[in-house]
Design an enzyme around this catalytic site. Structure first.
Site, PDB file in Angstrom:
ATOM      1  N   GLN A 253       0.819  -1.212   0.000  1.00  0.00           N
ATOM      2  CA  GLN A 253       0.000   0.000   0.000  1.00  0.00           C
ATOM      3  C   GLN A 253       0.853   1.261   0.000  1.00  0.00           C
ATOM      4  OE1 GLN A 253      -3.506  -0.150  -0.430  1.00  0.00           O
ATOM      5  NE2 GLN A 253      -2.562  -2.117  -0.969  1.00  0.00           N
ATOM      6  N   HIS A 256       1.571   3.000  -3.309  1.00  0.00           N
ATOM      7  CA  HIS A 256       0.517   3.685  -4.053  1.00  0.00           C
ATOM      8  C   HIS A 256       0.829   5.163  -4.235  1.00  0.00           C
ATOM      9  CE1 HIS A 256      -2.816   1.183  -5.245  1.00  0.00           C
ATOM     10  NE2 HIS A 256      -2.800   0.542  -4.101  1.00  0.00           N
ATOM     11  N   GLU A 321      -8.947   0.947   5.770  1.00  0.00           N
ATOM     12  CA  GLU A 321      -9.436   0.504   4.462  1.00  0.00           C
ATOM     13  C   GLU A 321      -9.177  -0.993   4.279  1.00  0.00           C
ATOM     14  OE1 GLU A 321      -8.624   1.649  -0.246  1.00  0.00           O
ATOM     15  OE2 GLU A 321      -7.139   2.134   1.289  1.00  0.00           O
ATOM     16  N   HIS A 322      -7.925  -1.408   4.472  1.00  0.00           N
ATOM     17  CA  HIS A 322      -7.544  -2.820   4.395  1.00  0.00           C
ATOM     18  C   HIS A 322      -7.048  -3.266   5.768  1.00  0.00           C
ATOM     19  CE1 HIS A 322      -6.583  -1.034   0.365  1.00  0.00           C
ATOM     20  NE2 HIS A 322      -7.308  -2.062  -0.040  1.00  0.00           N
ATOM     21  N   HIS A 414     -53.604  16.919   5.842  1.00  0.00           N
ATOM     22  CA  HIS A 414     -53.292  15.501   5.711  1.00  0.00           C
ATOM     23  C   HIS A 414     -54.496  14.663   6.159  1.00  0.00           C
ATOM     24  CE1 HIS A 414     -49.153  16.772   5.219  1.00  0.00           C
ATOM     25  NE2 HIS A 414     -48.722  15.514   5.120  1.00  0.00           N
TER      26      HIS A 414
END
Length: 425
Positions: A253, A256, A321-322, A414
């Protein structure tokens, strides 16, 4: 070197610390969106030339370009894409929701329709890497949902081409149209439409800070999946883990981008030190060493906890995230995980399995949003609408109750809309 923090001394600020670049992203994006709204394709051509150095004659990828890409990619990689597509499809087909009807009372029918979106736009990043996996992960759930038209936007190369493996993945996944435009301008085009690019109902897919900000600004005009932040991985590992594997998974990761975050939480100081050494050794072997090193040094950390129960508590607090559970008995801890985008179980399931091949989606909530949001799924490409039917007799049985309820809210019109149907009686 990565920071090693002892749990007894670590603060909440230490756990969540991340270097964030300062820039006027919002202002720049606002100007780009307004330009695209006002000038359409002309603005897109200008931005492609300015940002991508591409002087385009047309925005849409042609059938000839797709055919050429399939040939260039070759049978071997196309076969791998096909197999990954099958795995992803198998997983996401289990997510399909059905419409339903309830008519168990005389004169009353209620129900829900599940309706696919007409048009969806998928953003596929360019920049420092190529992401055919994103093409598959974003388009296959949309296809399963039954969306009428699936459109991809992705930045062009300087020569006006799109990487052939992006085009091959799109063809295999069944994407309808592909356009050579990226950045905030691509998001604006999908949100408002131009002469070439259709206006869509929803925009999904990750991107850089400008793409994320553009999605934020057009939300409401169109739907979006999420505001994706930089990539994250958190590894919970016990003393039996191989430091080489843990370091490699963290770097998967970190490579990235420089803003990515890689965290290890362990109950073993020996493993913490061994992973720190391994990170340094493996960093030197990476072609993307500069990116990964900046990520590790600025945003990476190793937290040493007294036991795995506290390690799991830390993971839930971070809501990564992971999340990797690197241990021999990961299923013992699965029920304790409440907040994570995707969980990878055991010592032989690196996060990369989820990126490419296993089947679950890799478009995941980041920046702690896993506490309240979910991975991309078939649900993201459908909407639901309800329907209600009453006969006169069925309405009559409950009319007084409905009117009384409305009167309690002091919404007397109503109430009147119900009782007026029985006035003549």
């Amino acid at each position: 070197m990565i920071k090693i923090l002892n749990y007894e001394e670590v603060t909440r600020e230490d756990i969540f610390a991340r270097t964030v670049p300062e820039m006027d992203v919002a202002g720049i994006v606002t100007d780009i969106i307004e330009d695209v709204r006002a000038n359409g394709d002309a603005a897109l051509f200008a931005y492609c030339k300015k940002f991508d150095k591409a002087d385009l004659g047309r925005l849409q990828v042609s059938k000839e370009e797709i055919a050429g890409a399939m040939e260039e990619v070759g049978e071997e990689f196309c076969a791998i894409l096909e197999e990954a597509t099958g795995n992803i499809r198998k997983f996401h087909q289990r997510q399909v929701r059905n419409s339903f009807v309830i008519n168990d009372e005389p004169g009353k029918v209620i129900g829900q329709k599940v309706i696919p979106m007409d048009k969806v736009g998928l953003y596929v990043p360019g920049g420092t890497a190529v992401y055919p996996s994103t093409v598959l992960m974003d388009s296959i759930p949309a296809k399963i949902a039954g969306c009428g038209e699936i459109v991809i936007v992705t930045p062009p190369n300087a020569d006006g081409s799109i990487n052939p493996i992006i085009l091959a993945a799109a063809e295999i996944a069944g994407v309808d149209k592909i356009f050579k435009v990226g950045g905030a301008q691509a998001v604006a085009a999908l949100a408002y439409g131009t002469e070439s690019i259709p206006r869509v109902d929803k925009i999904v897919g990750p991107g850089n800070a400008f793409v994320a900000e553009a999605k934020k600004q057009v939300f409401g005009q169109v739907a979006i999946d999420m505001i994706a932040g930089p990539s994250e991985i958190l590894v919970v590992a016990d003393s039996t883990c191989d430091a080489r594997y843990v370091a490699a998974d963290m770097l998967s990761q970190a490579e990235h981008d420089k803003m990515a975050s890689a965290v290890l939480v362990t109950d073993s100081m020996d493993l913490a030190k061994a992973v720190s050494d391994e990170l340094e050794r493996q960093l030197k072997l990476l072609p993307r060493e500069e990116i990964a090193r900046t990520s590790i040094e600025n945003n990476g950390k190793i937290i040493v906890a007294p036991d795995l129960t506290i390690a799991i508590d830390i993971a839930n607090e971070i809501a990564p995230e992971h999340l990797e559970l690197c241990m021999d008995n990961p299923f013992d801890y699965l029920d304790s995980i409440r907040h994570a985008g995707s969980i990878f179980m055991g010592k032989n399931c690196p996060e990369a399995m989820g990126d490419y091949f296993a089947g679950p989606n890799h478009t995941l909530p980041t920046s702690g949003t896993a506490k309240f949001s979910s991975p991309l799924s078939v649900d993201d490409f459908v909407k639901k609408t309800q329907f209600t039917y009453f006969t006169r007799e069925a309405l009559g049985k409950v009319a007084d109750k409905v009117a009384y309820f409305a009167d309690q809210e002091e919404l007397h019109a109503h109430a009147r809309s119900v009782t007026i149907r029985f006035d003549e009686e």
